[in-house]
Design a protein around this motif. Sequence first.
Motif, PDB file in Angstrom:
ATOM      1  N   ASN A 135       0.807  -1.221   0.000  1.00  0.00           N
ATOM      2  CA  ASN A 135       0.000   0.000   0.000  1.00  0.00           C
ATOM      3  C   ASN A 135       0.840   1.270   0.000  1.00  0.00           C
ATOM      4  O   ASN A 135       0.300   2.368  -0.107  1.00  0.00           O
ATOM      5  N   ALA A 136       2.142   1.134   0.134  1.00  0.00           N
ATOM      6  CA  ALA A 136       3.017   2.297   0.279  1.00  0.00           C
ATOM      7  C   ALA A 136       3.273   2.981  -1.061  1.00  0.00           C
ATOM      8  O   ALA A 136       3.297   2.342  -2.118  1.00  0.00           O
ATOM      9  N   THR A 137       3.490   4.298  -1.001  1.00  0.00           N
ATOM     10  CA  THR A 137       3.871   5.094  -2.164  1.00  0.00           C
ATOM     11  C   THR A 137       5.006   6.023  -1.772  1.00  0.00           C
ATOM     12  O   THR A 137       4.896   6.772  -0.800  1.00  0.00           O
ATOM     13  N   LEU A 138       6.090   5.987  -2.535  1.00  0.00           N
ATOM     14  CA  LEU A 138       7.204   6.913  -2.366  1.00  0.00           C
ATOM     15  C   LEU A 138       7.336   7.709  -3.658  1.00  0.00           C
ATOM     16  O   LEU A 138       7.485   7.124  -4.736  1.00  0.00           O
ATOM     17  N   LYS A 139       7.293   9.030  -3.561  1.00  0.00           N
ATOM     18  CA  LYS A 139       7.383   9.880  -4.748  1.00  0.00           C
ATOM     19  C   LYS A 139       8.283  11.057  -4.410  1.00  0.00           C
ATOM     20  O   LYS A 139       7.929  11.925  -3.608  1.00  0.00           O
ATOM     21  N   ALA A 140       9.470  11.094  -5.028  1.00  0.00           N
ATOM     22  CA  ALA A 140      10.450  12.130  -4.720  1.00  0.00           C
ATOM     23  C   ALA A 140      11.337  12.363  -5.934  1.00  0.00           C
ATOM     24  O   ALA A 140      11.331  11.586  -6.894  1.00  0.00           O
ATOM     25  N   ALA A 141      12.112  13.445  -5.869  1.00  0.00           N
ATOM     26  CA  ALA A 141      13.012  13.749  -6.975  1.00  0.00           C
ATOM     27  C   ALA A 141      14.097  12.691  -7.111  1.00  0.00           C
ATOM     28  O   ALA A 141      14.451  12.271  -8.211  1.00  0.00           O
ATOM     29  N   LYS A 142      14.621  12.253  -5.982  1.00  0.00           N
ATOM     30  CA  LYS A 142      15.677  11.243  -5.962  1.00  0.00           C
ATOM     31  C   LYS A 142      15.440  10.352  -4.757  1.00  0.00           C
ATOM     32  O   LYS A 142      15.176  10.842  -3.659  1.00  0.00           O
ATOM     33  N   ILE A 143      15.533   9.036  -4.963  1.00  0.00           N
ATOM     34  CA  ILE A 143      15.237   8.071  -3.914  1.00  0.00           C
ATOM     35  C   ILE A 143      16.401   7.087  -3.818  1.00  0.00           C
ATOM     36  O   ILE A 143      16.802   6.485  -4.821  1.00  0.00           O
ATOM     37  N   GLU A 144      16.936   6.936  -2.603  1.00  0.00           N
ATOM     38  CA  GLU A 144      18.025   5.989  -2.363  1.00  0.00           C
ATOM     39  C   GLU A 144      17.670   5.142  -1.153  1.00  0.00           C
ATOM     40  O   GLU A 144      17.320   5.673  -0.102  1.00  0.00           O
ATOM     41  N   VAL A 145      17.774   3.822  -1.306  1.00  0.00           N
ATOM     42  CA  VAL A 145      17.501   2.894  -0.211  1.00  0.00           C
ATOM     43  C   VAL A 145      18.700   1.961  -0.082  1.00  0.00           C
ATOM     44  O   VAL A 145      19.070   1.283  -1.045  1.00  0.00           O
ATOM     45  N   ILE A 146      19.311   1.938   1.110  1.00  0.00           N
ATOM     46  CA  ILE A 146      20.471   1.086   1.378  1.00  0.00           C
ATOM     47  C   ILE A 146      20.173   0.274   2.624  1.00  0.00           C
ATOM     48  O   ILE A 146      19.867   0.831   3.676  1.00  0.00           O
ATOM     49  N   SER A 147      20.262  -1.050   2.509  1.00  0.00           N
ATOM     50  CA  SER A 147      19.924  -1.900   3.644  1.00  0.00           C
ATOM     51  C   SER A 147      20.620  -3.242   3.504  1.00  0.00           C
ATOM     52  O   SER A 147      21.156  -3.586   2.442  1.00  0.00           O
ATOM     53  N   GLU A 148      20.583  -4.022   4.579  1.00  0.00           N
ATOM     54  CA  GLU A 148      21.088  -5.389   4.513  1.00  0.00           C
ATOM     55  C   GLU A 148      20.131  -6.257   3.697  1.00  0.00           C
ATOM     56  O   GLU A 148      20.563  -7.063   2.876  1.00  0.00           O
TER      57      GLU A 148
END
Length: 398
Positions: A151-164
């Motif tokens: 159900n989630a929405t991410l809306k941005a100019a630049k998106i970075e996700v760093i995780s294990e």
Amino acid sequence: MINTTSHGQVEIGNTAEVKAAVRGTSGNVGTWKVETAAMQINTTNAGVISQSLNTNNVAVKVSTAACSLLGICAQSNTATLSAGKLEITQDAQIQKTSPVLTSLVLEATGAAAYSPQVQNRVLVDGKIISTELSPLTLQILSDNLVEIRQNATLKAAKIEVISENGLYNGDIWSYFAQGNGMPLPAISLFARTLAIAGSLKSGSQNRAGSIKIEGQDSLNIENAQITANGSDGGNVEIVSMNGTVSLINSVVQTNGGEGRGGAISVAGLQSTILSGSTLEATGITQGGQVSLISHAGNINFLNSIIQTNGGSGLGGTISFDASRALTINGQLSANSQTAKAGLITLEAENILLDTQANLQATGSTGGGTILVGGDWQGSGTLRHAITVTMNQGAVIDA
């Protein structure tokens, strides 16, 4: 700089106002930092964070480092919010509306092995929204898990996700524009293990986007839609540094709606597997490029389609490079409607064109080039195969 810190939990009431910006529109924006053992962003405080993002950066960090030293991590555990958990609930919406560029950072870190209740993670079940007229950069960090729910929405100019570890089932959209001075790629997903079943979109009708997905080990993409279309096609790079890339029943597009097609690269160290998937880098003018690589293993291309077709210009290129075996049981096309067709190259030790293999490089003004297992009359730069098998029903059309 405004710091809000607690070794337990932080609660933000809906009447709070936090402003770290300069007065007027000139100068750099400030930053509001929230650091705690656990944090829930819900309908009560999402509006406060939204208003704060209109004037300054916001960084929310949950950490078990402080509470584990004090021995109070267990005390901050509840049925819904344990230490090390940063959660955006399903009914929460963070919405940026001002024209000044600001950033939102969500981070979960600390000693993940402190206790069974301590599981550092960022869970997004709600919405983080902005537009090109209200630009926002978004960064999500975790040394354990980032989960973007359906159900989630991410809306941005630049998106970075760093995780294990990463689980991405929601909608992730970057309206990136190369003219805004932000470095490529516009969407970056990095993790040791990655599973994607949602929608990734970068760019807009007039602006090509860029997406990079990198897993250290396994990278599984199933029932996903990944697009970097534009007037010219954008770029999509999918890499497993040490493991296998699997694309199952998914679509990847870098199409050019007015100009050339873009580029798609899929590479796994051990194996690269496509099943029931479609990769498109077509262009109204010239076709784009699609490459599949397995650095140490096999490529299996099953019931899938790759298109790098051109309209008024040349057909594009399709290349396969497998360290060991390559199996093709799907369709490859580098055609051109009104010009010369493109190039298809297949490299591996052992190549099988199975019964449903269909390789096309046709054009109205000239056929293309299809090289299976080497280039015997050309430059000799392609690696020669040991065996090439073409089963009954397979088609090569140039």
